[in-house]
Each structure stands twice: as C-alpha cells, then as structure tokens.
Design a protein around this motif. Structure first.
Motif, short mmCIF file in Angstrom:
data_model
loop_
_atom_site.label_atom_id
_atom_site.label_comp_id
_atom_site.label_asym_id
_atom_site.label_seq_id
_atom_site.Cartn_x
_atom_site.Cartn_y
_atom_site.Cartn_z
N UNK A 196 -6.90 3.63 0.96
CA UNK A 196 -6.48 2.23 0.87
C UNK A 196 -5.44 2.01 1.96
N UNK A 197 -5.69 1.03 2.81
CA UNK A 197 -4.78 0.79 3.93
C UNK A 197 -4.24 -0.64 3.89
N UNK A 198 -3.14 -0.83 4.58
CA UNK A 198 -2.62 -2.19 4.74
C UNK A 198 -3.52 -2.90 5.75
N UNK A 218 0.86 -1.18 0.00
CA UNK A 218 0.00 0.00 0.00
C UNK A 218 0.90 1.24 0.00
N UNK A 275 -4.61 -7.99 0.63
CA UNK A 275 -3.35 -7.31 0.92
C UNK A 275 -3.54 -5.81 1.08
N UNK A 276 -4.71 -5.34 0.69
CA UNK A 276 -5.04 -3.93 0.88
C UNK A 276 -6.52 -3.86 1.21
N UNK A 277 -6.85 -2.87 2.00
CA UNK A 277 -8.24 -2.70 2.44
C UNK A 277 -8.70 -1.32 1.96
N UNK A 278 -9.72 -1.31 1.11
CA UNK A 278 -10.16 -0.05 0.51
C UNK A 278 -11.43 0.46 1.20
N UNK A 279 -11.50 1.77 1.37
CA UNK A 279 -12.75 2.40 1.83
C UNK A 279 -13.34 3.09 0.61
#
Ligand SMILES: Cc1cc2nc3c(=O)[nH]c(=O)nc-3n(C[C@H](O)[C@H](O)[C@H](O)COP(=O)(O)OP(=O)(O)OC[C@H]3O[C@@H](n4cnc5c(N)ncnc54)[C@H](O)[C@@H]3O)c2cc1C
Lengths: 249, 313
Positions: A220-222, A19, B131-135
């Motif tokens: 976008x976060x780890x 990220x 591996x990535x978290x999107x809002x």
C-alpha cells in the motif's frame, strides 16, 4: 416486515489517512473510527420505514473486531431493535462478508436488507450485490428512494445517466446512495436505552463460513502527490497561461 | 489467457469506456472477446467488432437485458464468463451493479476499480478515497475486475474486424422489473470522458447560477460537473457529482469553481492534467492541488472568464 441492516466500522471520514512507512497498509493506530457514512444512511432508512409502520423490527449486524459493537450500539441508539455481532479480528473481504451475511439472512429471514453502497475504507462497492446473488434476491443499488408496496419494493437508483426506478420482488437487497436521506443524530436518552437492547455475538465459525481472503495486498503506497502550482493575479492571466503555457485550450 | 470484456452501451452506441476497458485487457494480455448484452443492440455489436485488438464479439440480444438489470446480467455473464480467465467491465454504475453478482455466482473475489495492471493476477487500485494505492494479487481461477476507464488510454475504435456471434442464452431471473428512468439530456460531452470539465460547488449558491458555468463550458466544448454539496443542495442532478462516490474524471483541464477541495472531491478529479481553482478563500485546500489558482469572487471571475475566452477561442 423485518429489516436487516449491515453496518461497518471504518476510519472516520474526516481523518487524514496515512500510509504506514513499511507499506503494509494505512495507519489505524489511535485513529478515530466511526460507522461508515453509507451505513448511517442505511440505518436511517430502516428507522424511517419503522416510523412509517412499514418495518416491524430492525436487526443490525456488523462484522469485525470487538470494537465494532460501538457501531452496533450507535445503530441501536438510532432506532434499531437488536444487534448481531459477527466477531473476528481477521480481515474480512467482500465475498466473505457476503457469505457471513447470507448465513445471518438465512437465520433471520428479513424481507429487506439494507447496506451502504460502499465502505469508505476499501471502496469496493461489492458486498450488497454479492449478498443478493448468494441469496437469490433482487437488488436495488445506489438507492435515492425506497418505497415498499405490498410484496414489492420500488427503488430509485442513482445511475451514470441520471435516475432509474426498478421494482423488486421482496425479499430484496437495497444499497444506499448519498441522497437517500439525511441521517439523524442519536439523542442522549436513546444512547442510554441502546445499552439495554439485546446484542448477540457469534463467530464466523458459528456461521459455518470460511473467511480466508482471496485477495492478498502486496503493498500500500501513498498516491503520487500533486504540487500546488501558481496563483494568477486575474482572469486575463489565467486564460493566457491556459492557452500559452499549459496549452489546454 | 482469454479475457471477456463486457461492453458498456445504451443499446444504440458503444460507450467509449469500453475501449478503455479493452486497453486494460490488452495490458493483461491474451485473446479478448467482447460481450454485448442488451436489446436491439446490433449497432453496438458492429461498433465493438471494429475496436482494436478484439478477437470476437458475442451478442446476447434479448428484452431481459434491455435495461441492464443486475440480476439478469449477473447470471448471463457468470454463465458466459466461466470459460475465461478474466472478466472485465468498466467501473460505471452498470458494471458496479452486476459484476459483484458475477463474482459471487462464480465464488471468486472481485477486484474493483483497477488503475493499473502489474501482471495477469496483480492489479493496482485506489483505497480510502485515493489516499492510498493498493497492489493486490488474486488467487482465484477467474479474475472478475472492474476498470477505472480514465486510467487506461482507449484502444482505437476503428480498424478491427472481429467476428460477431449471436448467443441464445436468455437469463431472466424474474426478480426485478424496470419501471422508469429520468436521464439527463445534454448536448455537452459526457462528463466521464470529456477533455475539459468545469465544475461548480456550494459556492454557486443555486442551480440558476450554474448557467454561468454552462456558458463557459460551451465555449470550450466542456462538460459540467459538481461537488456533492451542490448536488445535495439540489442545484444540479446527481449524475453531475464528481468524487470518491460519484464520477471519476481525468480531463486535460478541470476548472473547480466555488469548490473547497474536500478529499472526497479530489478523489474524483486529481488525475486531471491541469487543474484550475477559482475560490474566494485563499486557504481553500483546492489550491494545494491546483496548477493555476485564482483567489476571487466567482460571481465576478466567471463572467470575466467567459469574456476572455471569447477573445481567444
Ligand atoms: C461518504 C462521503 C462521500 C462523499 N463523496 C463525495 C463526492 O463523491 N464528491 C464530492 O464532491 N464530495 C463528496 N463528499 C462531500 C465532501 O466531504 C464535501 O462536503 C464536499 O465536497 C464539499 O463541497 P463544496 O466544496 O462544494 O462545498 P464547501 O466545502 O462548502 O465549499 C464551498 C467553497 O466555495 C467557496 N465559495 C463560496 N462562495 C464563493 C464565491 N462567491 N466565490 C468564490 N468562491 C466561493 C468557499 O470559499 C468554499 O471553499 C462526500 C462525503 C462523504 C462523507
């Protein structure tokens, strides 16, 4: 019968995704890109249909930046006959991708459209179904077997409970699952030959489609990372820890 | 706001995932109606009416919906759902199949596999195999959303008393027919909602060896899962695959046996509360996420595990 295959350029599945520090997305600079693995399976299925004499022509289409032509050339080297590149540097979300593909379907009039069930970047699992709805076609999603019989195609689907077979009127949309086939590698002579195969380029505007995204990514976060725990010496210690420390059994 | 939740079921019983999706709907807030579409699915409608927080249950009972064909469900849900602000379904193979059709017919985007609700239009979802978290924020008038069931604690399945209303909308697109199905029969709990999961990978070597895992699983009331490699090799059927492109599980206890821990596998199980790895390679990446790691040959460790469990359970 004409088969249309849609392929997407994505980050190679072996690459460790990072990220960006400013949380605007993932870092794609100098990262190895490749054809989405499910799209490789889609190309392979089309090529097998051609080898069986079921498909007469395979048209491969990709939406994306100039560099997406690499993935079109890969598909041509694997056996597709000609390519269509819908060129844009903008982000294209599933609904807009489906609308672009609908325009291509209207021009090309394929009997079968094969796509991957999901792309391993956005993990949406939407485009094939949206294309089917917009064009009024039947859909065989998560396919593990595709058998064309006259004006129908029988698709065996990987579903939560096991396998389910449906019979679809043609033209139809099929999306691939992992067990459909094992994609081949392109041979060097075929890679050379692919360079001479026709590849037409067009813009979303040429197809009359507005690709403005409906979803905006705020950040976008780890993911929260798990800490490695402890190594246990033997099974007795493992069971003791599960019972008395973690209390999960 | 008014939310339409599409029930997941098999015409005879309501799947627990529906209760997880109702929980996601509660997090959004507003009146919650549940649509039960199926064939001879009256019992499902009754069960849905008892779920906590449900306002009304709509029933579309017709042969056209008996096998949950995406073409027919897509048209039905687009028709019934257009008066709602949100349409939600579980991100299982049924929801993944028909929901994008609903979104396309309504000319709206779909937000897939949400793990969290930030507000009525903003949702959190995994991308790149988690591996990535999107809002993401949706600007559409109707939000079409699939929900990752394991990310929401289910609402109570008892206590509610929603009104049940029959719909007479029949949408048969006439594009597809059901031919046959081969459903895995198992007395073990459902993989996606089991409290304990024991999974095997390529290290199991063949399908027969999975019996060892089944014996261990049965002692604990666990479900049995697998890695893609084990499914591709034909050891076990596809419905057992855990991972990015298989099932998502988040049990209290996940035991990975002979699984290396590829990122695509981790994407399906890393939200488990406690992870155990049994692998003979101490460098295997699975140990980086395991709470308890046992470096051992599984062919020795699994029979020992069965013996030790018999002593304590
Ligand atoms: C598009 C795509 C989607 C994918 N989706 C998924 C998915 O949803 N789920 C998934 O699981 N994978 C998925 N994969 C595959 C993934 O990349 C890995 O290939 C797969 O998870 C490996 O399975 P495995 O760990 O069983 O096999 P391997 O990586 O071969 O690992 C086997 C392990 O067993 C151990 N072992 C062997 N013998 C013994 C023994 N006697 N005792 C103890 N340990 C032993 C070895 O040390 C090794 O660590 C996907 C891949 C792609 C490209």
């Amino acid at each position: 019968m004409k088969v249309l295959v849609a392929v997407k350029r994505v980050i190679d599945y072996n690459v460790k995704v990072r990220v960006k520090p400013d949380n605007t997305g993932v870092d794609l600079a100098n990262v190895k890109m490749a054809m989405n693995p499910f799209c490789e399976i889609a190309v392979e299925e089309a090529v097998r249909l051609k080898e069986k004499g079921v498909a007469s022509e395979i048209v491969v289409v990709s939406i994306g930046p100039k560099a997406a032509q690499e993935q079109i050339r890969t598909a041509l080297a694997l056996g597709a006959d000609r390519g269509i590149h819908v060129e844009t540097d903008e982000e294209v979300q599933s609904l807009e991708a489906a609308k672009l593909l609908k325009s291509v379907v209207e021009k090309e009039e394929p009997k079968l459209v094969i796509l991957g069930k999901q792309s391993i970047d956005s993990d949406n699992n939407q485009t094939g179904q949206m294309l089917a709805a917009l064009t009024g076609m039947a859909q065989g999603t998560f396919a593990s077997e595709v058998v064309v019989e006259g004006e129908k195609v029988n698709v065996t689907r990987e579903v939560d409970g096991g396998l389910m077979t449906v019979s679809l009127n043609l033209p139809a949309v099929v999306t691939t699952d992992l067990r459909l086939n094992e994609p081949r590698y392109a041979s060097l002579p075929n890679i050379m030959k692919a360079k001479k195969k026709p590849l037409e380029s067009m813009s979303p505007a040429d197809l009359g489609v507005d690709i403005a995204p409906r979803l905006s990514t705020l950040k976008v976060e780890a993911p929260a990372s798990r800490q490695a725990g402890v190594k246990v010496a033997d099974v007795a210690e493992l069971v003791d820890k599960l019972k008395n420390e973690a209390k999960v059994i | 706001m008014s939310i339409l939740v599409i029930a997941e079921h098999d015409n005879s019983s309501l799947k627990q995932a529906t209760l997880n999706v109702v929980a996601a709907a509660k997090a959004i807030g507003g009146d919650i109606d549940v649509l039960v579409a199926g064939e001879n699915c009256g019992a499902v409608a009754e069960a849905a009416a008892k779920a906590e927080g449900v306002n009304k249950v709509l029933v579309a009972d017709n042969a056209a919906y008996g096998h949950f064909l995406g073409e027919n469900l897509g048209e039905l849900v687009a028709e019934v759902g257009k008066g709602y602000s949100h349409i939600l379904a579980a991100a299982g193979t049924v929801g993944k199949d028909f929901m994008p059709r609903v979104a396309a017919l309504l000319d709206v985007a779909q937000v897939s596999d949400i793990m969290r609700v930030e507000s009525e239009d903003t949702f959190v979802r995994p991308i790149y195999a988690g591996n990535a978290i999107a809002t993401v924020k949706s600007s559409d008038s109707i939000k079409v959303i699939t929900v990752r069931p394991t990310a929401f604690d289910p609402v109570a399945g008892e206590g509610g008393s929603a009104a049940v209303e029959q719909l007479d909308v029949v949408k048969d697109a006439g594009l597809s027919q059901f031919v046959s199905e081969e459903l895995a029969k198992s007395d073990r709990p459902d993989l996606a909602s089991a409290g304990i999961v024991v999974s095997g990978g390529r290290g199991m070597q063949n399908g027969d060896n999975f019996k060892m895992l089944e014996q261990v699983a049965d002692l604990m009331g666990a479900a049995v899962g697998a890695s893609r490699a084990a499914v591709d090799a034909g050891f076990v059927p596809n419905d057992m695959q855990v991972g990015q492109t298989g099932k998502i599980v988040a049990p209290q206890l996940y035991i990975a046996v002979g699984i290396s821990g590829a990122i695509q596998h981790l994407a399906g199980m890393s939200d488990s509360k406690v992870i155990v790895a049994i692998n003979k390679d101490e460098e295997a990446p699975i140990f980086q996420v395991a709470d308890y790691g046992l470096v051992a040959d599984l062919f020795e460790a699994v029979p020992q595990l069965e013996e030790e469990l018999k002593k304590v359970l």
